[in-house]
Design an enzyme around this catalytic site. Structure first.
Site, mmCIF file in Angstrom:
data_model
loop_
_atom_site.group_PDB
_atom_site.id
_atom_site.type_symbol
_atom_site.label_atom_id
_atom_site.label_comp_id
_atom_site.label_asym_id
_atom_site.label_seq_id
_atom_site.Cartn_x
_atom_site.Cartn_y
_atom_site.Cartn_z
ATOM 1 N N PHE A 7 38.135 47.790 42.383
ATOM 2 C CA PHE A 7 39.083 47.180 41.451
ATOM 3 C C PHE A 7 39.745 45.983 42.120
ATOM 4 O O PHE A 7 40.313 46.096 43.201
ATOM 5 C CB PHE A 7 40.157 48.188 41.034
ATOM 6 C CG PHE A 7 41.188 47.620 40.097
ATOM 7 C CD1 PHE A 7 40.884 47.406 38.764
ATOM 8 C CD2 PHE A 7 42.456 47.277 40.553
ATOM 9 C CE1 PHE A 7 41.826 46.875 37.883
ATOM 10 C CE2 PHE A 7 43.407 46.750 39.686
ATOM 11 C CZ PHE A 7 43.094 46.544 38.349
ATOM 12 N N GLY A 8 39.646 44.822 41.454
ATOM 13 C CA GLY A 8 40.287 43.602 41.942
ATOM 14 C C GLY A 8 41.378 43.149 41.001
ATOM 15 O O GLY A 8 41.219 43.221 39.781
ATOM 16 N N TYR A 9 42.476 42.684 41.563
ATOM 17 C CA TYR A 9 43.620 42.249 40.754
ATOM 18 C C TYR A 9 44.120 40.872 41.164
ATOM 19 O O TYR A 9 45.013 40.321 40.542
ATOM 20 C CB TYR A 9 44.759 43.270 40.870
ATOM 21 C CG TYR A 9 45.143 43.575 42.305
ATOM 22 C CD1 TYR A 9 46.103 42.831 42.965
ATOM 23 C CD2 TYR A 9 44.524 44.614 42.991
ATOM 24 C CE1 TYR A 9 46.437 43.107 44.278
ATOM 25 C CE2 TYR A 9 44.850 44.901 44.292
ATOM 26 C CZ TYR A 9 45.806 44.139 44.942
ATOM 27 O OH TYR A 9 46.126 44.416 46.243
ATOM 28 N N GLY A 10 43.556 40.296 42.208
ATOM 29 C CA GLY A 10 43.915 38.960 42.699
ATOM 30 C C GLY A 10 42.639 38.165 42.922
ATOM 31 O O GLY A 10 41.792 38.081 42.031
ATOM 32 N N SER A 11 42.481 37.650 44.120
ATOM 33 C CA SER A 11 41.326 36.792 44.397
ATOM 34 C C SER A 11 39.997 37.523 44.294
ATOM 35 O O SER A 11 38.963 36.879 44.070
ATOM 36 C CB SER A 11 41.460 36.135 45.770
ATOM 37 O OG SER A 11 41.463 37.105 46.795
ATOM 38 N N GLU A 84 40.341 42.694 53.635
ATOM 39 C CA GLU A 84 41.628 43.155 53.131
ATOM 40 C C GLU A 84 42.509 43.850 54.173
ATOM 41 O O GLU A 84 43.719 43.898 54.006
ATOM 42 C CB GLU A 84 41.420 44.092 51.934
ATOM 43 C CG GLU A 84 40.649 43.474 50.786
ATOM 44 C CD GLU A 84 41.342 42.288 50.144
ATOM 45 O OE1 GLU A 84 42.589 42.242 50.124
ATOM 46 O OE2 GLU A 84 40.629 41.392 49.664
#
Length: 178
Positions: A7-11, A84
């Site tokens: 799950f990605g929420y930024g870059s 990350e």
């Protein structure tokens, strides 16, 4: 073996950097997107840290879930950990997400560690915009990170009012009057 999702929420939404088989809009409940992490590598320096997104407890977050082929799982996990967990300001978690097509899946994601020295939760729009406006790091200007994230969210029909206000403030204060 179960499908492996990220799950990605930024870059990660607009620059995942890893191979995937499927990309779906997704919603993560119990966490919200926030400019709450000081970046002294990718979007800032030790002398002038920038701000990047983290997931903080509370609310919900719309983003993107990527399904990764089982053959790529180990390489993708290694890549994400290197990307990350550079300073361990994030904690790796596997959390249930709802995909836009109605399916529910567990996805690996990274949440902010509020005990880490780089965590700066609770910044107001003006303070966040001031930091973003003046910072740049290995991956470029901090403002580009915010603008790209806002644009990508808007392209998907997702509104993030706080992030949009930060972007608007950065842009307004960056305009040089003759």
């Amino acid at each position: 073996m179960d499908d492996f999702w990220v799950f990605g929420y930024g870059s990660l939404m607009w620059n995942p950097g890893f191979p995937f088989q499927e990309r779906q809009q997704a919603r993560l409940n119990g966490y919200r997107r926030s400019l709450c992490i000081r970046s002294n590598v990718y979007r800032g320096t030790d002398e002038n840290p920038g701000l990047v997104l983290g997931l903080e407890r509370g609310g919900s977050c719309h983003g993107v879930a990527f399904r990764v082929a089982d053959a790529d799982r180990d390489a993708v996990v290694a890549y994400l950990r290197e990307r990350e967990l550079i300073s361990n300001v994030y904690k790796e978690r596997v959390i249930a997400v709802g995909l836009v097509d109605g399916r529910r899946r567990h996805a690996m994601t990274y949440v902010a560690d509020p005990q880490h020295p780089q965590y700066v939760g609770g910044l107001g729009v003006e303070d966040a915009a001031r930091i973003v406006r003046h910072a740049s790091g290995r991956s470029g200007p901090n403002a580009d990170y915010v603008f790209n994230t806002v644009q990508h969210l808007q392209d998907m029909g997702i509104r993030d009012a706080v992030l949009e206000r930060v972007a608007a403030d950065v842009e307004a204060q960056s305009v040089v009057c003759p």
